[in-house]
Structure formats: structure tokens, C-alpha cells
Design a protein around this motif. Structure first.
Motif, PDB file in Angstrom:
ATOM      1  N   LYS A   1       3.135 -11.681 -10.138  1.00 12.50           N
ATOM      2  CA  LYS A   1       2.426 -12.926  -9.844  1.00 12.50           C
ATOM      3  C   LYS A   1       3.266 -13.871  -8.997  1.00 12.50           C
ATOM      4  O   LYS A   1       2.748 -14.849  -8.470  1.00 12.50           O
ATOM      5  N   SER A   2       4.566 -13.526  -8.883  1.00 11.97           N
ATOM      6  CA  SER A   2       5.415 -14.385  -8.060  1.00 11.97           C
ATOM      7  C   SER A   2       6.413 -13.521  -7.310  1.00 11.97           C
ATOM      8  O   SER A   2       6.619 -12.347  -7.636  1.00 11.97           O
ATOM      9  N   LEU A   3       7.036 -14.160  -6.322  1.00 13.68           N
ATOM     10  CA  LEU A   3       8.033 -13.459  -5.523  1.00 13.68           C
ATOM     11  C   LEU A   3       9.240 -13.102  -6.376  1.00 13.68           C
ATOM     12  O   LEU A   3       9.788 -11.999  -6.235  1.00 13.68           O
ATOM     13  N   SER A   4       9.654 -13.963  -7.279  1.00  8.68           N
ATOM     14  CA  SER A   4      10.819 -13.665  -8.125  1.00  8.68           C
ATOM     15  C   SER A   4      10.503 -12.528  -9.101  1.00  8.68           C
ATOM     16  O   SER A   4      11.351 -11.680  -9.380  1.00  8.68           O
ATOM     17  N   GLU A   5       9.265 -12.483  -9.601  1.00  9.44           N
ATOM     18  CA  GLU A   5       8.881 -11.376 -10.491  1.00  9.44           C
ATOM     19  C   GLU A   5       8.878 -10.061  -9.703  1.00  9.44           C
ATOM     20  O   GLU A   5       9.328  -9.028 -10.204  1.00  9.44           O
ATOM     21  N   ALA A   6       8.399 -10.061  -8.482  1.00  6.17           N
ATOM     22  CA  ALA A   6       8.394  -8.869  -7.628  1.00  6.17           C
ATOM     23  C   ALA A   6       9.826  -8.423  -7.347  1.00  6.17           C
ATOM     24  O   ALA A   6      10.135  -7.221  -7.372  1.00  6.17           O
ATOM     25  N   ALA A   7      10.731  -9.394  -7.093  1.00  2.00           N
ATOM     26  CA  ALA A   7      12.144  -9.062  -6.848  1.00  2.00           C
ATOM     27  C   ALA A   7      12.765  -8.430  -8.090  1.00  2.00           C
ATOM     28  O   ALA A   7      13.549  -7.472  -7.985  1.00  2.00           O
TER      29      ALA A   7
END
Length: 158
Positions: A104-110
Motif C-alpha cells: 500500500k506504500s512505497l516503504s512497504e514495497a521496499a
């Protein structure tokens, strides 16, 4: 003309008469008992050597069959393991894509990407270790099999 032919024929017969006589005497010549026994013993010895050679060739053939069968089995096992690894890698890749798609977020994807890279690295190290152990065992077993087969083939003559 028949007279000339007969005279030539008689001339040839007379010329070869000593050879014909020697051949006739040779046919009636008796072979000494010792010579016959010698020939019998040599024939028996040759027969025994031929049987030993045949038995040795059978051993060599069995050794070759064992080695080839073992090699085919190992090659099939390696092929299966490679196929399984490729399948597992594909499953992991698609599972990772699924997880990334749910971020749901760029940090979660990272974080998901970082976890995937770490898991792939651990799997790589695990496979490398298993492969090294497997190849070491294969070489050891192959050397032992070769030594055993060598002993089977040449143990009798040594």
C-alpha cells in the motif's frame, strides 16, 4: 594328340613322384605318444585360459553396466533437481509479484523487495551448500565404486 598329352602327363607324374612318395609316407608316419600328450595338455591349458578370459570379460561388462546405470541414475536425479529448483524459483517469483502488488506504500514495497532478495540469497546459499555436499558424495561414491569394480575385475589375478 592324345599321345602327346599322355606323354606330358607321364612326365609330370615322374617329376612329382618323389613328392607323392614322401606325402604317402608322411600320411603313415606315427606321432609319438609324448607329442600327442603335449598337444592335449596345451589344448587343455588354452581352453582354461579362454574360459578365464571369458569370465574376466563378463566381470568387465558387469562393471561397465553398473557404472553406466549409476551414471544414468545420477544424471536423471540431477535433472529432476534442476527442474524442481526452476519450478520453485518461478513460484517464489510470482508469489513475490503478488506481495509487491498488495503493497500500500512505497516503504512497504521496499520492505517486501528487501525480504524477497534476502530469501533468494539464503536459498542460493542453501542450494550451493547442498550441491557441494552432493558432488562431494558423488565423487567419493564414484571413487569407491571404481575401486570396488577394479578389485572385482583384477582381484583374482593379483
Amino acid at each position: 594328340m592324345p599321345t602327346e598329352t599322355n606323354s606330358v602327363l607321364n612326365g609330370v607324374k615322374e617329376a612329382f613322384a618323389p613328392v607323392t612318395e614322401a606325402f604317402t609316407k608322411l600320411q603313415n608316419l606315427e606321432v609319438p605318444e609324448a607329442a600327442r600328450e603335449f598337444v592335449k595338455k596345451q589344448a587343455e591349458a588354452a581352453k582354461t585360459r579362454a574360459a578365464d578370459a571369458y569370465a574376466g570379460s563378463e566381470k568387465v561388462t558387469n562393471v561397465i553396466e553398473t557404472a553406466v546405470a549409476g551414471s544414468v541414475t545420477e544424471a536423471a536425479k540431477i535433472s529432476r533437481n534442476i527442474q524442481q529448483a526452476i519450478y520453485q524459483d518461478a513460484e517464489a517469483f510470482f508469489a513475490g509479484i503478488d506481495k509487491l502488488a498488495s503493497a500500500k506504500s512505497l516503504s512497504e514495497a521496499a520492505q517486501i523487495q528487501s525480504d524477497m532478495v534476502r530469501a533468494r540469497g539464503e536459498l542460493f546459499v542453501s542450494r550451493a551448500k547442498a550441491t557441494t555436499e552432493y558432488l562431494g558424495k558423488l565423487v567419493t561414491d564414484g571413487a569407491k565404486t571404481a575401486q570396488d569394480n577394479f578389485a572385482k575385475v583384477y582381484g583374482k589375478t593379483a
